[in-house]
Design a protein around this motif. Structure first.
Motif, PDB file in Angstrom:
ATOM      1  N   MET A   1      11.386 -17.757   1.410  1.00  0.00           N
ATOM      2  CA  MET A   1      11.780 -16.531   2.084  1.00  0.00           C
ATOM      3  C   MET A   1      10.565 -15.938   2.794  1.00  0.00           C
ATOM      4  SD  MET A   1      13.258 -12.936   0.583  1.00  0.00           S
ATOM      5  CE  MET A   1      11.734 -12.160   0.090  1.00  0.00           C
ATOM      6  N   ALA A   2      10.738 -15.508   4.015  1.00  0.00           N
ATOM      7  CA  ALA A   2       9.675 -14.854   4.766  1.00  0.00           C
ATOM      8  C   ALA A   2       9.489 -13.425   4.253  1.00  0.00           C
ATOM      9  CB  ALA A   2      10.010 -14.834   6.247  1.00  0.00           C
ATOM     10  N   LEU A   3       8.252 -12.968   4.241  1.00  0.00           N
ATOM     11  CA  LEU A   3       7.975 -11.585   3.858  1.00  0.00           C
ATOM     12  C   LEU A   3       8.363 -10.623   4.975  1.00  0.00           C
ATOM     13  CD1 LEU A   3       4.494 -12.030   2.177  1.00  0.00           C
ATOM     14  CD2 LEU A   3       6.739 -11.897   1.090  1.00  0.00           C
ATOM     15  N   LEU A   4       8.132 -11.056   6.209  1.00  0.00           N
ATOM     16  CA  LEU A   4       8.524 -10.289   7.391  1.00  0.00           C
ATOM     17  C   LEU A   4       9.392 -11.165   8.276  1.00  0.00           C
ATOM     18  CD1 LEU A   4       5.135  -8.716   8.587  1.00  0.00           C
ATOM     19  CD2 LEU A   4       6.950  -7.580   7.319  1.00  0.00           C
ATOM     20  N   GLU A   5      10.501 -10.630   8.724  1.00  0.00           N
ATOM     21  CA  GLU A   5      11.380 -11.312   9.670  1.00  0.00           C
ATOM     22  C   GLU A   5      11.680 -10.343  10.801  1.00  0.00           C
ATOM     23  OE1 GLU A   5      12.930 -14.265  10.045  1.00  0.00           O
ATOM     24  OE2 GLU A   5      12.190 -15.207   8.221  1.00  0.00           O
ATOM     25  N   VAL A   6      11.241 -10.674  11.993  1.00  0.00           N
ATOM     26  CA  VAL A   6      11.497  -9.851  13.163  1.00  0.00           C
ATOM     27  C   VAL A   6      12.181 -10.740  14.194  1.00  0.00           C
ATOM     28  CG1 VAL A   6      10.441  -8.487  15.006  1.00  0.00           C
ATOM     29  CG2 VAL A   6       9.485  -8.407  12.684  1.00  0.00           C
ATOM     30  N   ARG A   7      13.392 -10.353  14.586  1.00  0.00           N
ATOM     31  CA  ARG A   7      14.176 -11.145  15.538  1.00  0.00           C
ATOM     32  C   ARG A   7      14.612 -10.267  16.696  1.00  0.00           C
ATOM     33  NH1 ARG A   7      11.962 -14.877  14.132  1.00  0.00           N
ATOM     34  NH2 ARG A   7      12.397 -15.983  12.232  1.00  0.00           N
ATOM     35  N   GLU A   8      14.106 -10.609  17.894  1.00  0.00           N
ATOM     36  CA  GLU A   8      14.513  -9.925  19.132  1.00  0.00           C
ATOM     37  C   GLU A   8      14.339  -8.403  19.035  1.00  0.00           C
ATOM     38  OE1 GLU A   8      15.478 -11.438  22.087  1.00  0.00           O
ATOM     39  OE2 GLU A   8      14.788 -13.252  21.051  1.00  0.00           O
ATOM     40  N   LEU A   9      13.263  -7.955  18.392  1.00  0.00           N
ATOM     41  CA  LEU A   9      13.005  -6.522  18.247  1.00  0.00           C
ATOM     42  C   LEU A   9      12.823  -5.878  19.611  1.00  0.00           C
ATOM     43  CD1 LEU A   9      12.381  -3.995  16.568  1.00  0.00           C
ATOM     44  CD2 LEU A   9       9.995  -4.769  16.469  1.00  0.00           C
ATOM     45  N   GLU A  10      13.542  -4.791  19.805  1.00  0.00           N
ATOM     46  CA  GLU A  10      13.465  -4.051  21.060  1.00  0.00           C
ATOM     47  C   GLU A  10      13.392  -2.561  20.737  1.00  0.00           C
ATOM     48  OE1 GLU A  10      15.924  -3.769  25.236  1.00  0.00           O
ATOM     49  OE2 GLU A  10      17.012  -4.292  23.415  1.00  0.00           O
ATOM     50  N   THR A  11      12.470  -1.877  21.393  1.00  0.00           N
ATOM     51  CA  THR A  11      12.366  -0.426  21.271  1.00  0.00           C
ATOM     52  C   THR A  11      12.255   0.158  22.672  1.00  0.00           C
ATOM     53  OG1 THR A  11      11.199  -0.665  19.178  1.00  0.00           O
ATOM     54  CG2 THR A  11      11.112   1.486  20.213  1.00  0.00           C
ATOM     55  N   VAL A  12      13.186   1.023  22.993  1.00  0.00           N
ATOM     56  CA  VAL A  12      13.237   1.638  24.313  1.00  0.00           C
ATOM     57  C   VAL A  12      13.102   3.145  24.148  1.00  0.00           C
ATOM     58  CG1 VAL A  12      14.612   1.932  26.415  1.00  0.00           C
ATOM     59  CG2 VAL A  12      14.765  -0.207  25.113  1.00  0.00           C
ATOM     60  N   PHE A  13      12.193   3.731  24.936  1.00  0.00           N
ATOM     61  CA  PHE A  13      11.995   5.176  24.941  1.00  0.00           C
ATOM     62  C   PHE A  13      12.497   5.751  26.254  1.00  0.00           C
ATOM     63  CE2 PHE A  13       8.281   3.740  22.375  1.00  0.00           C
ATOM     64  CZ  PHE A  13       8.603   4.374  21.190  1.00  0.00           C
ATOM     65  N   ALA A  14      12.992   6.975  26.205  1.00  0.00           N
ATOM     66  CA  ALA A  14      13.301   7.711  27.423  1.00  0.00           C
ATOM     67  C   ALA A  14      12.057   8.520  27.765  1.00  0.00           C
ATOM     68  CB  ALA A  14      14.496   8.622  27.206  1.00  0.00           C
ATOM     69  N   LEU A  15      11.505   8.294  28.944  1.00  0.00           N
ATOM     70  CA  LEU A  15      10.281   8.962  29.359  1.00  0.00           C
ATOM     71  C   LEU A  15      10.421   9.430  30.802  1.00  0.00           C
ATOM     72  CD1 LEU A  15       7.335   9.701  28.585  1.00  0.00           C
ATOM     73  CD2 LEU A  15       6.677   7.473  29.498  1.00  0.00           C
ATOM     74  N   ASN A  16      10.413  10.737  30.988  1.00  0.00           N
ATOM     75  CA  ASN A  16      10.536  11.322  32.330  1.00  0.00           C
ATOM     76  C   ASN A  16      11.757  10.797  33.091  1.00  0.00           C
ATOM     77  OD1 ASN A  16       8.151  12.802  31.946  1.00  0.00           O
ATOM     78  ND2 ASN A  16       6.906  11.090  32.669  1.00  0.00           N
ATOM     79  N   GLY A  17      12.868  10.734  32.382  1.00  0.00           N
ATOM     80  CA  GLY A  17      14.107  10.327  33.018  1.00  0.00           C
ATOM     81  C   GLY A  17      14.283   8.835  33.231  1.00  0.00           C
ATOM     82  N   ARG A  18      13.350   8.034  32.755  1.00  0.00           N
ATOM     83  CA  ARG A  18      13.514   6.575  32.891  1.00  0.00           C
ATOM     84  C   ARG A  18      13.337   5.915  31.525  1.00  0.00           C
ATOM     85  NH1 ARG A  18       7.702   6.199  33.700  1.00  0.00           N
ATOM     86  NH2 ARG A  18       7.260   3.993  33.501  1.00  0.00           N
ATOM     87  N   HIS A  19      13.804   4.693  31.406  1.00  0.00           N
ATOM     88  CA  HIS A  19      13.709   3.950  30.148  1.00  0.00           C
ATOM     89  C   HIS A  19      12.466   3.068  30.163  1.00  0.00           C
ATOM     90  CE1 HIS A  19      17.588   5.239  28.727  1.00  0.00           C
ATOM     91  NE2 HIS A  19      18.104   4.955  29.920  1.00  0.00           N
ATOM     92  N   VAL A  20      11.686   3.173  29.099  1.00  0.00           N
ATOM     93  CA  VAL A  20      10.462   2.382  28.965  1.00  0.00           C
ATOM     94  C   VAL A  20      10.631   1.461  27.761  1.00  0.00           C
ATOM     95  CG1 VAL A  20       7.985   2.479  28.531  1.00  0.00           C
ATOM     96  CG2 VAL A  20       9.060   4.239  29.938  1.00  0.00           C
ATOM     97  N   HIS A  21      10.423   0.167  27.975  1.00  0.00           N
ATOM     98  CA  HIS A  21      10.510  -0.813  26.890  1.00  0.00           C
ATOM     99  C   HIS A  21       9.144  -0.915  26.207  1.00  0.00           C
ATOM    100  CE1 HIS A  21      14.478  -2.684  27.660  1.00  0.00           C
ATOM    101  NE2 HIS A  21      14.282  -2.091  28.829  1.00  0.00           N
TER     102      HIS A  21
END
Length: 143
Positions: A1-21
């Motif tokens: 078993m992996a200690l950390l599993e990250v699959r296709e992690l995406e974080t999007v912020f709204a910044l000044n009216g636009r989306h920032v990845h």
């Protein structure tokens, strides 16, 4: 078993009216005994990724598992098993090891005895030495 599993992690912020990845479909895993370093320039998403692994930030997409747990829904169980050191954090230089361990033990429901822990790691005799002097004391007593 992996200690950390990250699959296709995406974080999007709204910044000044636009989306920032901040994190754009990142995947990796870490097995027991492996070491992972997240490297990249400012703004690459390193801190956002770590905050997500710790359960302090909800991902916009993808899956994250730490020790088999979901950092958001299993947050209470996860924080009992994982510790993190902040970039600019540290220990108060004038604090004694006994005080530091008592402080950190107070974060948990059923902590180990701080004095017993200091004995276990060979620091019982240094429990009242200030933190800033610990490496000086250790160096002076090392062969």
């Amino acid at each position: 078993m992996a200690l950390l599993e990250v699959r296709e992690l995406e974080t999007v912020f709204a910044l000044n009216g636009r989306h920032v990845h901040a994190v754009d479909h990142v995947s990796f895993s870490v097995a027991p005994g492996e070491v992972l370093a997240l490297l990249g320039p400012n703004g690459a998403g390193k801190t956002t990724t770590v905050e997500t692994l710790e359960g302090f930030r909800r991902p916009s997409g993808g899956q994250v598992r730490v020790l088999g747990l979901d950092p958001i829904s299993d947050h209470a169980a996860l924080v009992r098993r994982v510790g993190a050191m902040l970039q600019s954090g540290g220990v108060y230089p004038g604090i004694h090891p006994r005080e530091a361990v008592r402080l950190f033990a107070s974060y948990y429901d059923d902590p180990e005895d701080p004095d017993a822990l200091l004995e276990r790691v060979g620091l019982g005799h240094r429990r009242t030495t200030t933190w800033r002097r610990m490496s000086l004391v250790s160096s002076a007593t090392s062969p």
